[in-house]
Design a protein around this motif. Structure first.
Motif, mmCIF file in Angstrom:
data_model
loop_
_atom_site.group_PDB
_atom_site.id
_atom_site.type_symbol
_atom_site.label_atom_id
_atom_site.label_comp_id
_atom_site.label_asym_id
_atom_site.label_seq_id
_atom_site.Cartn_x
_atom_site.Cartn_y
_atom_site.Cartn_z
ATOM 1 N N LYS A 49 0.811 -1.265 0.060
ATOM 2 C CA LYS A 49 -0.099 0.024 -0.007
ATOM 3 C C LYS A 49 1.068 1.292 -0.011
ATOM 4 O O LYS A 49 0.526 2.338 0.499
ATOM 5 N N SER A 50 2.092 1.397 -0.683
ATOM 6 C CA SER A 50 2.846 2.266 -0.923
ATOM 7 C C SER A 50 2.690 2.908 -2.165
ATOM 8 O O SER A 50 2.708 2.193 -3.060
ATOM 9 N N TYR A 51 3.091 4.338 -2.029
ATOM 10 C CA TYR A 51 3.007 4.958 -3.332
ATOM 11 C C TYR A 51 4.509 5.209 -4.125
ATOM 12 O O TYR A 51 5.373 5.407 -3.288
ATOM 13 N N LEU A 52 4.644 4.552 -5.294
ATOM 14 C CA LEU A 52 5.785 4.380 -6.142
ATOM 15 C C LEU A 52 6.093 5.682 -6.715
ATOM 16 O O LEU A 52 7.498 6.125 -6.699
ATOM 17 N N ARG A 53 4.964 6.303 -7.182
ATOM 18 C CA ARG A 53 5.488 7.604 -8.071
ATOM 19 C C ARG A 53 3.940 8.249 -8.322
ATOM 20 O O ARG A 53 3.227 7.886 -8.218
ATOM 21 N N TYR A 54 4.048 9.856 -8.547
ATOM 22 C CA TYR A 54 3.050 10.444 -8.730
ATOM 23 C C TYR A 54 3.297 11.194 -10.273
ATOM 24 O O TYR A 54 4.175 11.650 -10.450
ATOM 25 N N PHE A 55 2.308 10.887 -11.191
ATOM 26 C CA PHE A 55 2.432 11.435 -12.557
ATOM 27 C C PHE A 55 1.616 12.758 -12.476
ATOM 28 O O PHE A 55 0.141 12.757 -12.691
ATOM 29 N N LYS A 56 2.065 13.949 -12.492
ATOM 30 C CA LYS A 56 1.262 15.278 -12.507
ATOM 31 C C LYS A 56 1.414 15.877 -13.793
ATOM 32 O O LYS A 56 2.447 15.896 -14.719
ATOM 33 N N GLY A 57 0.353 16.811 -14.381
ATOM 34 C CA GLY A 57 0.282 17.443 -15.449
ATOM 35 C C GLY A 57 -1.133 17.552 -15.971
ATOM 36 O O GLY A 57 -1.154 18.802 -16.289
ATOM 37 N N HIS A 58 -1.882 16.885 -15.878
ATOM 38 C CA HIS A 58 -3.377 17.086 -16.099
ATOM 39 C C HIS A 58 -3.962 17.983 -15.202
ATOM 40 O O HIS A 58 -3.866 17.949 -13.987
ATOM 41 N N THR A 59 -4.720 19.081 -15.542
ATOM 42 C CA THR A 59 -5.364 20.106 -14.937
ATOM 43 C C THR A 59 -6.837 19.949 -14.568
ATOM 44 O O THR A 59 -7.592 20.534 -13.958
ATOM 45 N N GLU A 60 -7.325 18.666 -15.431
ATOM 46 C CA GLU A 60 -8.697 18.499 -15.343
ATOM 47 C C GLU A 60 -8.997 16.857 -15.252
ATOM 48 O O GLU A 60 -7.980 16.355 -15.578
ATOM 49 N N PHE A 61 -10.210 16.491 -14.957
ATOM 50 C CA PHE A 61 -10.495 15.205 -14.825
ATOM 51 C C PHE A 61 -9.862 14.428 -15.826
ATOM 52 O O PHE A 61 -10.167 14.613 -17.078
ATOM 53 N N VAL A 62 -9.202 12.932 -15.729
ATOM 54 C CA VAL A 62 -8.630 12.091 -16.626
ATOM 55 C C VAL A 62 -9.801 11.088 -17.003
ATOM 56 O O VAL A 62 -10.556 10.655 -16.371
ATOM 57 N N THR A 63 -10.281 11.117 -18.396
ATOM 58 C CA THR A 63 -11.204 10.558 -19.172
ATOM 59 C C THR A 63 -10.846 9.137 -19.654
ATOM 60 O O THR A 63 -11.763 7.970 -19.668
#
Length: 347
Positions: free
Chosen positions: A105-119
């Motif tokens: 239950k650990s986070y390996l990475r965060y992928f940031k860039g989208h500014t609105e809901f991912v479809t």
């Protein structure tokens, strides 16, 4: 049950609900289902802000993972054992994609860039690459090993959908506003021009008279010959993946009652690329034979060759996915159900 015999219509007609799980909060819609590569594990994601992991071969629930701080939607297994991606939903500013180890239950990475809901979120079948579309009108290509997106393409519609072919060489982007499918070479997509652009001549919806549908899923058949387009209206379209013309319209399922939360589609293809299952709002699952559509010049209307019967205890098949390695079908609405063939069909 491992698939040792070829898939046949008789086997697919014999599917029955084997077990139903109630690990999501009551009355909390489940918005996605996904099997891992081995077919042993199933992952569900719901509006109760939890992910639930199941061992399919043992028919039991394994663990719950809560994401109360971030929310969760569209959980997808990667090719690493018990690791997954999912979309965050709670932040109004940041719509990061989180990479989670289900093991600890650990986070390996965060992928940031989208500014609105991912479809749309899909993992390449053969590597650590994945792709996402969002309402910010961008399509982003990612590498699991790197935090920043490795490619970006602007889109024209905030509700675009994406799917990879089974070889991982190309992907298709669907635009429900214009009824278009664009095929892109994975290695050269950033020129923002598809190498093939299909304008679909869809029939008018008999209920509304409109030729515009609310698409909720696109996927290639495993042989790469067809593209399946699922819709909220319950109509499914089968498209020739090379020439782009409409091969068939799958009718006979009922539209689901509307709800606030988006899903990931109630249609799934079998691993042999010959059949389609589609959930229906009347507690049935329609089985369609699409094996004889090659060479069709004009689109044909197809009705189910069989319907699997469900009930309130098993739940609706708003989400539906066929196991890649076993004779198992998973369906979900507010509960998760596993379907397997009646043993008598193998005798």
């Amino acid at each position: 049950m491992t698939s040792r015999k070829p898939i046949t219509s008789d086997i697919l007609r014999a599917f029955l609900p084997l077990k139903t799980f109630h690990y999501h909060d009551a009355n909390s819609p489940i918005t996605s289902l996904d099997f891992d590569d081995s077919g042993q594990f199933l992952l569900s994601c719901g509006t109760d802000e939890s992910l639930q992991l199941y061992d399919v071969s043992k028919g039991k629930h394994v663990k719950s993972v809560l994401s109360k701080k971030y929310g969760c939607h569209m959980a997808r297994f990667t090719h690493h054992e018990k690791n997954c991606l999912y979309v965050t939903t709670r932040s109004a500013e940041e719509h990061a994609i989180r990479y989670l180890s289900l093991h600890d239950k650990s986070y390996l990475r965060y992928f940031k860039g989208h500014t609105e809901f991912v479809t749309s979120l899909e993992v390449l079948p053969s590597s650590d690459t994945f792709i996402s579309c969002a309402q910010d009108k961008t399509l982003r290509l990612w590498d699991l090993r790197l935090p920043s997106c490795q490619g970006l393409m602007k889109t024209t519609n905030p509700k675009m959908l994406v799917a990879f072919d089974n070889e991982g060489l190309l992907f298709v982007v669907g635009n429900p506003e214009t009824n278009q499918l664009g095929l892109y070479d994975l290695k050269a997509y950033e020129n923002a021009k598809p190498f093939s652009l299909f304008q679909l001549a869809l029939p008018a919806n008999p209920e509304t008279g409109s030729i515009t549908y609310a698409w909720n899923k696109i996927e290639f058949t495993t042989d790469g010959l067809k593209i399946i387009v699922g819709t909220e209206e319950g109509v499914i379209f089968v498209v020739d993946a090379f020439e782009g013309h409409l091969l068939a319209v799958l009718n006979g399922t009922r539209e689901f009652s509307s709800r606030k939360y988006p899903g990931c589609g109630s249609v799934t293809t079998t691993p042999d690329a010959k059949y389609v299952y589609a959930g229906s709002g009347d507690f049935t699952i329609g089985l369609y034979d699409i094996s004889k559509l090659e060479g069709v010049k004009q689109p044909v209307d197809l009705l189910p060759v069989h319907k699997l019967a469900s009930d309130a205890s098993t739940g609706l098949a708003r989400s539906l996915v066929f196991n890649p390695r076993m004779y198992v079908l998973a369906s979900a609405d507010k509960e998760v159900s596993l379907w397997t063939p009646n043993e008598a069909v193998f005798e």
